[in-house]
Design a protein around this motif. Sequence first.
Motif, PDB file in Angstrom:
ATOM      1  N   PHE A  49       0.845  -1.194   0.000  1.00 14.30           N
ATOM      2  CA  PHE A  49       0.000   0.000   0.000  1.00 14.30           C
ATOM      3  C   PHE A  49       0.876   1.237   0.000  1.00 14.30           C
ATOM      4  CE2 PHE A  49       0.063  -2.407   3.942  1.00 14.30           C
ATOM      5  CZ  PHE A  49       0.895  -1.609   4.724  1.00 14.30           C
ATOM      6  N   TRP A  50       0.345   2.319  -0.586  1.00 14.10           N
ATOM      7  CA  TRP A  50       1.065   3.580  -0.622  1.00 14.10           C
ATOM      8  C   TRP A  50       0.081   4.715  -0.820  1.00 14.10           C
ATOM      9  CZ3 TRP A  50       1.159  -0.223  -4.261  1.00 14.10           C
ATOM     10  CH2 TRP A  50       0.666   0.089  -5.525  1.00 14.10           C
ATOM     11  N   ASP A  51       0.443   5.865  -0.268  1.00 10.40           N
ATOM     12  CA  ASP A  51      -0.335   7.092  -0.438  1.00 10.40           C
ATOM     13  C   ASP A  51      -0.014   7.655  -1.815  1.00 10.40           C
ATOM     14  OD1 ASP A  51      -0.472  10.225  -0.255  1.00 10.40           O
ATOM     15  OD2 ASP A  51      -1.738   9.487   1.371  1.00 10.40           O
ATOM     16  N   THR A  52      -1.026   8.071  -2.556  1.00  4.27           N
ATOM     17  CA  THR A  52      -0.801   8.550  -3.923  1.00  4.27           C
ATOM     18  C   THR A  52      -0.006   9.850  -3.974  1.00  4.27           C
ATOM     19  OG1 THR A  52      -2.952   9.647  -3.953  1.00  4.27           O
ATOM     20  CG2 THR A  52      -2.850   7.400  -4.844  1.00  4.27           C
ATOM     21  N   LEU A  53       0.044  10.594  -2.866  1.00  2.00           N
ATOM     22  CA  LEU A  53       0.838  11.827  -2.814  1.00  2.00           C
ATOM     23  C   LEU A  53       2.231  11.585  -2.242  1.00  2.00           C
ATOM     24  CD1 LEU A  53      -1.877  14.369  -1.596  1.00  2.00           C
ATOM     25  CD2 LEU A  53      -1.048  13.965  -3.928  1.00  2.00           C
ATOM     26  N   GLY A  54       2.549  10.343  -1.920  1.00  3.82           N
ATOM     27  CA  GLY A  54       3.870  10.018  -1.393  1.00  3.82           C
ATOM     28  C   GLY A  54       4.021  10.228   0.105  1.00  3.82           C
ATOM     29  N   LEU A  55       2.911  10.459   0.805  1.00  2.00           N
ATOM     30  CA  LEU A  55       2.980  10.656   2.253  1.00  2.00           C
ATOM     31  C   LEU A  55       3.171   9.310   2.958  1.00  2.00           C
ATOM     32  CD1 LEU A  55       0.015  13.185   2.546  1.00  2.00           C
ATOM     33  CD2 LEU A  55       2.463  13.700   2.426  1.00  2.00           C
ATOM     34  N   GLY A  56       3.766   9.361   4.145  1.00  2.00           N
ATOM     35  CA  GLY A  56       4.013   8.139   4.895  1.00  2.00           C
ATOM     36  C   GLY A  56       2.738   7.556   5.492  1.00  2.00           C
ATOM     37  N   LEU A  57       2.726   6.243   5.665  1.00  2.00           N
ATOM     38  CA  LEU A  57       1.601   5.544   6.281  1.00  2.00           C
ATOM     39  C   LEU A  57       2.095   4.766   7.496  1.00  2.00           C
ATOM     40  CD1 LEU A  57      -0.063   4.061   3.070  1.00  2.00           C
ATOM     41  CD2 LEU A  57      -0.836   6.048   4.384  1.00  2.00           C
ATOM     42  N   LYS A  58       1.230   4.596   8.459  1.00  2.00           N
ATOM     43  CA  LYS A  58       1.508   3.783   9.635  1.00  2.00           C
ATOM     44  C   LYS A  58       0.423   2.727   9.728  1.00  2.00           C
ATOM     45  CE  LYS A  58       2.417   3.989  14.564  1.00  2.00           C
ATOM     46  NZ  LYS A  58       3.533   3.085  14.461  1.00  2.00           N
ATOM     47  N   VAL A  59       0.826   1.490   9.973  1.00  2.00           N
ATOM     48  CA  VAL A  59      -0.113   0.373  10.027  1.00  2.00           C
ATOM     49  C   VAL A  59      -0.408   0.009  11.475  1.00  2.00           C
ATOM     50  CG1 VAL A  59      -0.371  -2.088   9.563  1.00  2.00           C
ATOM     51  CG2 VAL A  59       0.573  -0.602   7.830  1.00  2.00           C
ATOM     52  N   LYS A  60      -1.687  -0.212  11.737  1.00  2.00           N
ATOM     53  CA  LYS A  60      -2.115  -0.792  13.003  1.00  2.00           C
ATOM     54  C   LYS A  60      -2.850  -2.073  12.652  1.00  2.00           C
ATOM     55  CE  LYS A  60      -4.996  -0.159  17.048  1.00  2.00           C
ATOM     56  NZ  LYS A  60      -6.065   0.635  17.664  1.00  2.00           N
ATOM     57  N   LEU A  61      -2.381  -3.200  13.205  1.00  2.00           N
ATOM     58  CA  LEU A  61      -3.009  -4.489  12.952  1.00  2.00           C
ATOM     59  C   LEU A  61      -3.956  -4.833  14.083  1.00  2.00           C
ATOM     60  CD1 LEU A  61       0.091  -6.542  11.764  1.00  2.00           C
ATOM     61  CD2 LEU A  61      -1.630  -5.409  10.354  1.00  2.00           C
ATOM     62  N   VAL A  62      -5.141  -5.310  13.723  1.00  3.92           N
ATOM     63  CA  VAL A  62      -6.146  -5.708  14.707  1.00  3.92           C
ATOM     64  C   VAL A  62      -6.654  -7.098  14.318  1.00  3.92           C
ATOM     65  CG1 VAL A  62      -8.391  -5.153  15.725  1.00  3.92           C
ATOM     66  CG2 VAL A  62      -6.839  -3.298  15.043  1.00  3.92           C
ATOM     67  N   LYS A  63      -6.623  -8.005  15.277  1.00  7.32           N
ATOM     68  CA  LYS A  63      -7.192  -9.336  15.053  1.00  7.32           C
ATOM     69  C   LYS A  63      -8.648  -9.272  15.475  1.00  7.32           C
ATOM     70  CE  LYS A  63      -6.312 -14.214  15.924  1.00  7.32           C
ATOM     71  NZ  LYS A  63      -5.409 -15.184  16.575  1.00  7.32           N
ATOM     72  N   VAL A  64      -9.541  -9.119  14.486  1.00  4.38           N
ATOM     73  CA  VAL A  64     -10.963  -8.940  14.740  1.00  4.38           C
ATOM     74  C   VAL A  64     -11.557 -10.206  15.361  1.00  4.38           C
ATOM     75  CG1 VAL A  64     -13.188  -8.449  13.675  1.00  4.38           C
ATOM     76  CG2 VAL A  64     -11.140  -7.267  12.873  1.00  4.38           C
ATOM     77  N   ASP A  65     -11.219 -11.337  14.776  1.00  4.44           N
ATOM     78  CA  ASP A  65     -11.633 -12.637  15.316  1.00  4.44           C
ATOM     79  C   ASP A  65     -10.584 -13.652  14.870  1.00  4.44           C
ATOM     80  OD1 ASP A  65     -12.333 -13.500  12.669  1.00  4.44           O
ATOM     81  OD2 ASP A  65     -14.320 -12.634  12.920  1.00  4.44           O
ATOM     82  N   ASP A  66     -10.846 -14.938  15.074  1.00  5.30           N
ATOM     83  CA  ASP A  66      -9.860 -15.969  14.759  1.00  5.30           C
ATOM     84  C   ASP A  66      -9.471 -16.019  13.296  1.00  5.30           C
ATOM     85  OD1 ASP A  66      -9.654 -16.741  17.381  1.00  5.30           O
ATOM     86  OD2 ASP A  66     -11.068 -18.414  17.181  1.00  5.30           O
ATOM     87  N   ASN A  67     -10.310 -15.489  12.404  1.00  2.00           N
ATOM     88  CA  ASN A  67     -10.039 -15.588  10.971  1.00  2.00           C
ATOM     89  C   ASN A  67     -10.090 -14.254  10.235  1.00  2.00           C
ATOM     90  OD1 ASN A  67      -9.779 -18.360  11.294  1.00  2.00           O
ATOM     91  ND2 ASN A  67     -11.934 -18.719  10.898  1.00  2.00           N
ATOM     92  N   THR A  68     -10.028 -13.136  10.960  1.00  2.00           N
ATOM     93  CA  THR A  68     -10.092 -11.828  10.297  1.00  2.00           C
ATOM     94  C   THR A  68      -8.991 -10.911  10.819  1.00  2.00           C
ATOM     95  OG1 THR A  68     -12.490 -12.056  10.106  1.00  2.00           O
ATOM     96  CG2 THR A  68     -11.570  -9.868   9.726  1.00  2.00           C
TER      97      THR A  68
END
Length: 138
Positions: free
Chosen positions: A91-110
């Motif tokens: 993934f990337w921002d179309t303007l070249g801005l930085g992104l930060k990822v936060k991962l969340v385990k919604v349930d056992d399979n998501t």
Amino acid sequence: MATLALVPALDLVASPWTTAPALGGTCASNCGAPPLQFEPGELIAVQVVNLTQGLVEVQEAQGSDAFPLPPGRVTQLERLGSTTVNSSVLFWDTLGLGLKVKLVKVDDNTLRVELQPNYQSPGDRSIYLRDDGRIDIL
């Protein structure tokens, strides 16, 4: 005799070896959250959420085309299959801005991948779903 008494005192003051007190303990109070992991071999769904103010491009690394993800939108990637095969999402921002990822385990399979603005460059650019069930942010 007075000079002999000064030499040990100077050795203590001028010694380059300084020691800090040792602290012991367990990580029970400072371990942090355990790493995010899924059961190997299970099918998982990956939701990608754009929580930035800009347009983000998302691409599965298996050769698919990138697609736009507007601000505030959520998409679910169905083609990732199971954790038996290594897989990546870029993934990337179309303007070249930085992104930060936060991962969340919604349930056992998501897995929910929240893309947030990052004011430090270059930021996070992909996630890697490992065949052992672990997820790396790259």
